[in-house]
Design a protein around this motif. Structure first.
Motif, PDB file in Angstrom:
ATOM      1  N   ILE A   1       0.848  -1.179   0.000  1.00 39.70           N
ATOM      2  CA  ILE A   1       0.000   0.000   0.000  1.00 39.70           C
ATOM      3  C   ILE A   1       0.892   1.241   0.000  1.00 39.70           C
ATOM      4  N   ASP A   2       0.645   2.118  -0.966  1.00 39.60           N
ATOM      5  CA  ASP A   2       1.423   3.348  -1.101  1.00 39.60           C
ATOM      6  C   ASP A   2       1.116   4.293   0.057  1.00 39.60           C
ATOM      7  N   GLU A   3       2.045   5.220   0.312  1.00 38.69           N
ATOM      8  CA  GLU A   3       1.896   6.121   1.453  1.00 38.69           C
ATOM      9  C   GLU A   3       0.755   7.118   1.301  1.00 38.69           C
ATOM     10  N   CYS A   4       0.220   7.289   0.098  1.00 35.37           N
ATOM     11  CA  CYS A   4      -0.918   8.184  -0.100  1.00 35.37           C
ATOM     12  C   CYS A   4      -2.223   7.548   0.381  1.00 35.37           C
ATOM     13  N   LEU A   5      -2.157   6.292   0.784  1.00 35.98           N
ATOM     14  CA  LEU A   5      -3.314   5.569   1.317  1.00 35.98           C
ATOM     15  C   LEU A   5      -3.026   5.119   2.745  1.00 35.98           C
ATOM     16  N   SER A   6      -4.073   4.807   3.456  1.00 37.77           N
ATOM     17  CA  SER A   6      -3.957   4.456   4.870  1.00 37.77           C
ATOM     18  C   SER A   6      -3.297   3.092   5.091  1.00 37.77           C
ATOM     19  N   PRO A   7      -2.488   2.977   6.145  1.00 35.82           N
ATOM     20  CA  PRO A   7      -1.961   1.661   6.542  1.00 35.82           C
ATOM     21  C   PRO A   7      -3.070   0.681   6.906  1.00 35.82           C
ATOM     22  N   ASP A   8      -4.258   1.192   7.206  1.00 36.10           N
ATOM     23  CA  ASP A   8      -5.391   0.315   7.507  1.00 36.10           C
ATOM     24  C   ASP A   8      -5.679  -0.641   6.350  1.00 36.10           C
ATOM     25  N   LEU A   9      -5.328  -0.257   5.131  1.00 37.14           N
ATOM     26  CA  LEU A   9      -5.571  -1.139   3.986  1.00 37.14           C
ATOM     27  C   LEU A   9      -4.682  -2.379   4.040  1.00 37.14           C
ATOM     28  N   ALA A  10      -3.465  -2.223   4.492  1.00 34.63           N
ATOM     29  CA  ALA A  10      -2.584  -3.388   4.645  1.00 34.63           C
ATOM     30  C   ALA A  10      -3.140  -4.330   5.704  1.00 34.63           C
ATOM     31  N   ALA A  11      -3.636  -3.761   6.791  1.00 35.44           N
ATOM     32  CA  ALA A  11      -4.260  -4.582   7.835  1.00 35.44           C
ATOM     33  C   ALA A  11      -5.502  -5.282   7.290  1.00 35.44           C
ATOM     34  N   LEU A  12      -6.276  -4.579   6.475  1.00 34.41           N
ATOM     35  CA  LEU A  12      -7.475  -5.158   5.861  1.00 34.41           C
ATOM     36  C   LEU A  12      -7.093  -6.318   4.937  1.00 34.41           C
ATOM     37  N   ALA A  13      -6.044  -6.158   4.170  1.00 34.72           N
ATOM     38  CA  ALA A  13      -5.581  -7.237   3.293  1.00 34.72           C
ATOM     39  C   ALA A  13      -5.202  -8.464   4.115  1.00 34.72           C
ATOM     40  N   ARG A  14      -4.516  -8.240   5.219  1.00 32.87           N
ATOM     41  CA  ARG A  14      -4.111  -9.362   6.078  1.00 32.87           C
ATOM     42  C   ARG A  14      -5.317 -10.108   6.627  1.00 32.87           C
TER      43      ARG A  14
ATOM     44  N   HIS B   1      -8.092 -10.396   5.223  1.00 35.22           N
ATOM     45  CA  HIS B   1      -8.745 -11.074   4.100  1.00 35.22           C
ATOM     46  C   HIS B   1      -7.836 -12.098   3.419  1.00 35.22           C
ATOM     47  N   GLY B   2      -6.866 -12.624   4.165  1.00 37.59           N
ATOM     48  CA  GLY B   2      -6.085 -13.746   3.674  1.00 37.59           C
ATOM     49  C   GLY B   2      -4.828 -13.420   2.906  1.00 37.59           C
ATOM     50  N   HIS B   3      -4.313 -12.206   3.069  1.00 39.57           N
ATOM     51  CA  HIS B   3      -3.074 -11.806   2.393  1.00 39.57           C
ATOM     52  C   HIS B   3      -2.060 -11.373   3.451  1.00 39.57           C
ATOM     53  N   PRO B   4      -1.529 -12.337   4.210  1.00 38.67           N
ATOM     54  CA  PRO B   4      -0.728 -12.031   5.402  1.00 38.67           C
ATOM     55  C   PRO B   4       0.589 -11.310   5.143  1.00 38.67           C
ATOM     56  N   ASP B   5       1.086 -11.343   3.934  1.00 44.06           N
ATOM     57  CA  ASP B   5       2.362 -10.691   3.636  1.00 44.06           C
ATOM     58  C   ASP B   5       2.193  -9.264   3.139  1.00 44.06           C
ATOM     59  N   SER B   6       0.968  -8.776   3.147  1.00 39.76           N
ATOM     60  CA  SER B   6       0.708  -7.406   2.699  1.00 39.76           C
ATOM     61  C   SER B   6       1.273  -6.416   3.701  1.00 39.76           C
ATOM     62  N   THR B   7       1.673  -5.240   3.186  1.00 35.96           N
ATOM     63  CA  THR B   7       2.317  -4.254   4.039  1.00 35.96           C
ATOM     64  C   THR B   7       2.081  -2.846   3.497  1.00 35.96           C
ATOM     65  N   HIS B   8       2.548  -1.882   4.235  1.00 35.87           N
ATOM     66  CA  HIS B   8       2.416  -0.476   3.856  1.00 35.87           C
ATOM     67  C   HIS B   8       3.818   0.095   3.657  1.00 35.87           C
ATOM     68  N   VAL B   9       3.933   1.052   2.751  1.00 36.76           N
ATOM     69  CA  VAL B   9       5.220   1.694   2.472  1.00 36.76           C
ATOM     70  C   VAL B   9       5.887   2.169   3.760  1.00 36.76           C
ATOM     71  N   SER B  10       5.121   2.771   4.647  1.00 31.02           N
ATOM     72  CA  SER B  10       5.707   3.286   5.894  1.00 31.02           C
ATOM     73  C   SER B  10       6.233   2.167   6.790  1.00 31.02           C
ATOM     74  N   TRP B  11       5.614   1.013   6.750  1.00 33.91           N
ATOM     75  CA  TRP B  11       6.075  -0.114   7.570  1.00 33.91           C
ATOM     76  C   TRP B  11       7.412  -0.652   7.083  1.00 33.91           C
ATOM     77  N   LEU B  12       7.740  -0.380   5.836  1.00 33.16           N
ATOM     78  CA  LEU B  12       9.015  -0.820   5.263  1.00 33.16           C
ATOM     79  C   LEU B  12      10.087   0.259   5.329  1.00 33.16           C
ATOM     80  N   GLY B  13       9.759   1.392   5.962  1.00 37.09           N
ATOM     81  CA  GLY B  13      10.716   2.485   6.063  1.00 37.09           C
ATOM     82  C   GLY B  13      10.908   3.244   4.759  1.00 37.09           C
ATOM     83  N   LEU B  14       9.900   3.214   3.892  1.00 35.80           N
ATOM     84  CA  LEU B  14      10.014   3.840   2.579  1.00 35.80           C
ATOM     85  C   LEU B  14       9.233   5.145   2.458  1.00 35.80           C
ATOM     86  N   SER B  15       8.731   5.672   3.548  1.00 38.31           N
ATOM     87  CA  SER B  15       7.993   6.935   3.470  1.00 38.31           C
ATOM     88  C   SER B  15       8.884   8.022   2.894  1.00 38.31           C
TER      89      SER B  15
END
Length: 135
Positions: free
Chosen positions: A5-18, A20-34
């Motif tokens: 999930i790009d930083e222009c969108l909420s990290p909540d989307l990565a949590a939502l993906a997880r 819904h069965g996509h456990p490796d999903s993440t957010h740009v900020s969680w990877l230190g890429l902000s």
């Protein structure tokens, strides 16, 4: 399938993906890429097999158009003031539903919402073709 999930969108989307069965999903900020340039985000997504989800369609469409092989780009097209957290979640759930559980290659999925809140969806090969007519 895993989503970045790009930083222009909420990290909540990565949590939502997880959820819904996509456990490796993440957010740009969680990877230190902000704050990193779009080409850096693209490289990370492509190299690590993520489907990138963004609200920055034009820039990422151009970058993904140069990639020989990638797992996909999901782009939301709305005005910035329209993009609430609730709408982000609704659009992302729609995207996950459209994509299904199977991985694909070199696709773009654009979900657009106009001022009257009409939703259109276009899926097309990227690189390779222009967006198909929205439905």
């Amino acid at each position: 399938m895993k989503y970045l999930i790009d930083e222009c969108l909420s990290p909540d989307l990565a949590a939502l993906a997880r959820v819904h069965g996509h456990p490796d999903s993440t957010h740009v900020s969680w990877l230190g890429l902000s704050g990193q340039p779009d080409h850096v985000i693209t490289r990370r997504a492509v190299d690590e097999g993520f489907v990138l989800v963004t609200h920055n369609t034009a820039d990422f469409r151009a970058l993904y158009g140069r990639e020989a092989l990638h797992l996909g780009l999901v782009a939301f097209n709305t005005s910035a003031r329209m993009m609430t957290l609730l709408l982000q979640k609704q659009l992302f759930l729609q995207a996950m539903n459209e994509l299904g559980p199977d991985e694909d290659f070199n696709f773009a999925l654009e979900i657009s919402v106009d001022a009257e809140r009409r939703v259109t969806i276009a899926r097309y090969d990227l690189p390779g073709s222009s967006p198909a007519p929205a439905r």
